[in-house]
Design a protein around this motif. Structure first.
Motif, short mmCIF file in Angstrom:
data_model
loop_
_atom_site.label_atom_id
_atom_site.label_comp_id
_atom_site.label_asym_id
_atom_site.label_seq_id
_atom_site.Cartn_x
_atom_site.Cartn_y
_atom_site.Cartn_z
N PHE A 170 -20.20 -64.99 -38.83
CA PHE A 170 -18.95 -64.38 -38.35
C PHE A 170 -18.29 -65.30 -37.33
N LYS A 171 -17.01 -65.53 -37.55
CA LYS A 171 -16.23 -66.34 -36.63
C LYS A 171 -15.46 -65.41 -35.70
N ALA A 172 -15.87 -65.41 -34.47
CA ALA A 172 -15.23 -64.53 -33.49
C ALA A 172 -13.85 -65.07 -33.14
N LEU A 173 -12.85 -64.25 -33.36
CA LEU A 173 -11.48 -64.65 -33.04
C LEU A 173 -11.17 -64.30 -31.60
N PRO A 174 -10.38 -65.10 -30.94
CA PRO A 174 -10.04 -64.77 -29.55
C PRO A 174 -9.21 -63.50 -29.47
N VAL A 175 -9.37 -62.79 -28.38
CA VAL A 175 -8.63 -61.55 -28.18
C VAL A 175 -7.15 -61.86 -27.99
N GLU A 176 -6.32 -61.13 -28.72
CA GLU A 176 -4.89 -61.37 -28.62
C GLU A 176 -4.38 -60.96 -27.25
N PRO A 177 -3.67 -61.84 -26.57
CA PRO A 177 -3.19 -61.49 -25.23
C PRO A 177 -2.16 -60.38 -25.30
N PRO A 178 -2.05 -59.58 -24.26
CA PRO A 178 -1.06 -58.49 -24.27
C PRO A 178 0.37 -59.03 -24.29
N ASN A 179 1.25 -58.24 -24.86
CA ASN A 179 2.66 -58.62 -24.94
C ASN A 179 3.30 -58.41 -23.56
N ASP A 180 3.76 -59.51 -22.96
CA ASP A 180 4.34 -59.45 -21.63
C ASP A 180 5.86 -59.43 -21.66
N THR A 181 6.44 -58.98 -22.77
CA THR A 181 7.90 -58.93 -22.86
C THR A 181 8.44 -57.83 -21.95
N ASN A 182 9.44 -58.17 -21.17
CA ASN A 182 10.10 -57.21 -20.30
C ASN A 182 11.10 -56.41 -21.13
N VAL A 183 10.82 -55.14 -21.33
CA VAL A 183 11.64 -54.34 -22.23
C VAL A 183 13.06 -54.18 -21.68
N ASP A 184 13.18 -53.85 -20.41
CA ASP A 184 14.52 -53.64 -19.84
C ASP A 184 15.35 -54.91 -19.87
N GLU A 185 14.74 -56.03 -19.52
CA GLU A 185 15.47 -57.29 -19.55
C GLU A 185 15.89 -57.67 -20.96
N ALA A 186 14.99 -57.45 -21.95
CA ALA A 186 15.33 -57.77 -23.33
C ALA A 186 16.45 -56.88 -23.84
N ILE A 187 16.45 -55.60 -23.45
CA ILE A 187 17.52 -54.71 -23.89
C ILE A 187 18.85 -55.13 -23.27
N ASN A 188 18.84 -55.55 -22.02
CA ASN A 188 20.08 -56.01 -21.39
C ASN A 188 20.64 -57.25 -22.07
#
Length: 411
Positions: free
Chosen positions: A208-226
């Motif tokens: 089994f090839k252990a895949l690295p844990v996917e980092p959390p999504n750090d997108t700023n929702v309010d900034e992206a909507i603006n």
């Protein structure tokens, strides 16, 4: 006859047919009395109970007597589990369980002794002996080799072939039982023979090839909507994957601003909790947006009818090239939904890739053929656009040079 206890008087026997309806903690007991004059039950005359008021009798009963009376009746209510509809059933089950637990086991006639074999011990039958009909058989149970007539050229090639070449040949011919998984995949990928693996090798599970844990999504929702609302020309891609705390108000603002945006080309909203209540704003944006090329809505709670609504909205603009809608609320769409989606996709000339699982072969084949047709049309348009900028392998002359050439020819 069910005996009813009346306060301050003797017992009165009344013929009752009880049907108890339990609904939200209200219990209604309907007692029907036979009102036919001269009617008898088990030889008893019931005419004396014709003038008896049932409500007065029930009012005179205590709560304990009412509960006992209701417990002796089997109500016809689907909201109550069958085990609770009749008190006799519950008491019977409890009695059976109590008896089964308290009753001692029957003593064995012969006490059990560990390691003692009693009776006839089972002996496996001997393996079948090979039927030796050839003179070359040794008669000791060994396998008989079968000779195959091959051409001299083919026989010489097989005799001089290495093990890796034979493995590659077996993989091409589909002889999966002649090799293990590592050999098969190595042959398909044109790799060398795995170390420690041969014809007599042991097939082992792939590590089994252990895949690295996917980092959390750090997108700023309010900034992206603006930025999306202000139609920022630098925003070409927007990734909201795995952001689960987006409120309905932010969803509404995001999808409404997408309608007027003219620069966003890639939008990914996978695993964000999108459901059917957000579809009106989404479909309105898809019918008005003309720049979006890729839309990813995988792993959400969209119903099959909602998927059809989204695909219908894409037909009005013909600008979206790729859409992904797999892994939704229902894993199986059904024949009716798949046929509807197939008809909608066939009427869309711009779709190149569709991320949906079709269970039926007819829908799958028709969709794949139409997408291949769209890919061919897109390729022809791209090649034709390149051909317009060149003439027999040479680029066109600039306008000022062509004008000079025309003047020289006129002179």
């Amino acid at each position: 006859s069910v005996p009813l206890v009346v306060r301050g008087s003797t017992r009165v026997s009344v013929l009752c047919l009880f049907v108890c309806y339990y609904c939200y903690s209200y219990v209604f007991i309907h007692i029907y009395i036979l009102d036919m004059a001269g009617t008898k039950l088990f030889g008893k005359d019931l005419s004396q109970y014709e003038e008896l008021d049932i409500d007065d009798l029930l009012d005179q009963l205590s709560p304990e007597e009412l509960e006992l009376l209701a417990g002796d009746v089997d109500p016809d209510d689907s909201l109550i589990p069958p085990s609770e509809r009749n008190s006799y059933r519950k008491r019977l089950i409890d009695h059976i369980n109590t008896v089964s637990i308290n009753e001692p086991d029957k003593p064995d006639f012969v006490p059990y002794i560990a390691g003692t074999v009693r009776g006839k011990k089972w002996v496996p039958p001997p393996p079948p002996e090979p039927q030796g009909g050839d003179e070359d058989d040794e008669g000791d149970g060994t396998r008989t080799e079968v000779e195959v007539d091959l051409d001299e050229e083919l026989a010489s090639v097989l005799n001089t072939a290495s093990e890796d070449e034979i493995v590659d040949l077996a993989a091409i011919l589909g002889f999966h039982s002649m090799m293990n998984q590592d050999q098969y995949h190595a042959s398909l990928l044109n790799k060398g023979k795995p170390l420690g693996v041969g014809w007599g090798g042991i097939t082992k599970a792939t590590k089994f090839k252990a895949l690295p844990v996917e980092p959390p999504n750090d997108t700023n929702v309010d900034e992206a909507i603006n930025k999306l609302t202000n139609d920022d020309p630098m925003m070409k891609e927007l990734n909201f994957n795995n952001i689960r705390n987006i409120s309905d108000e932010k969803f509404s603002t995001l999808l409404q601003s997408l309608s007027e945006n003219r620069h966003l080309e890639f939008l990914s909203m996978s695993n964000v909790g999108l459901c059917d209540r957000h579809l009106p704003d989404l479909t309105h944006s898809l019918t008005n947006n003309t720049t979006l090329k890729t839309l990813n809505l995988e792993t959400n709670n969209i119903s099959p009818s909602g998927i059809v609504t989204i695909m219908e909205a894409l037909v009005k603009t013909h600008t979206l090239e790729e859409i992904r809608l797999a892994n939704q609320r229902s894993s199986v769409l059904g024949n009716k939904i798949e046929m509807s989606l197939t008809t909608i996709i066939e009427s869309n000339p711009s779709l190149l890739r569709v991320g949906l699982h079709f269970e039926f072969n007819d829908a799958r084949n028709r969709v794949s053929k139409h997408l291949q047709k769209n890919l061919d049309t897109f390729r022809q348009q791209r090649v034709g656009h390149k051909m317009k900028s060149c003439t027999v392998g040479y680029p066109l002359l600039p306008p000022f040079m062509s004008l000079t050439v025309h003047q020289d020819e006129d002179d």
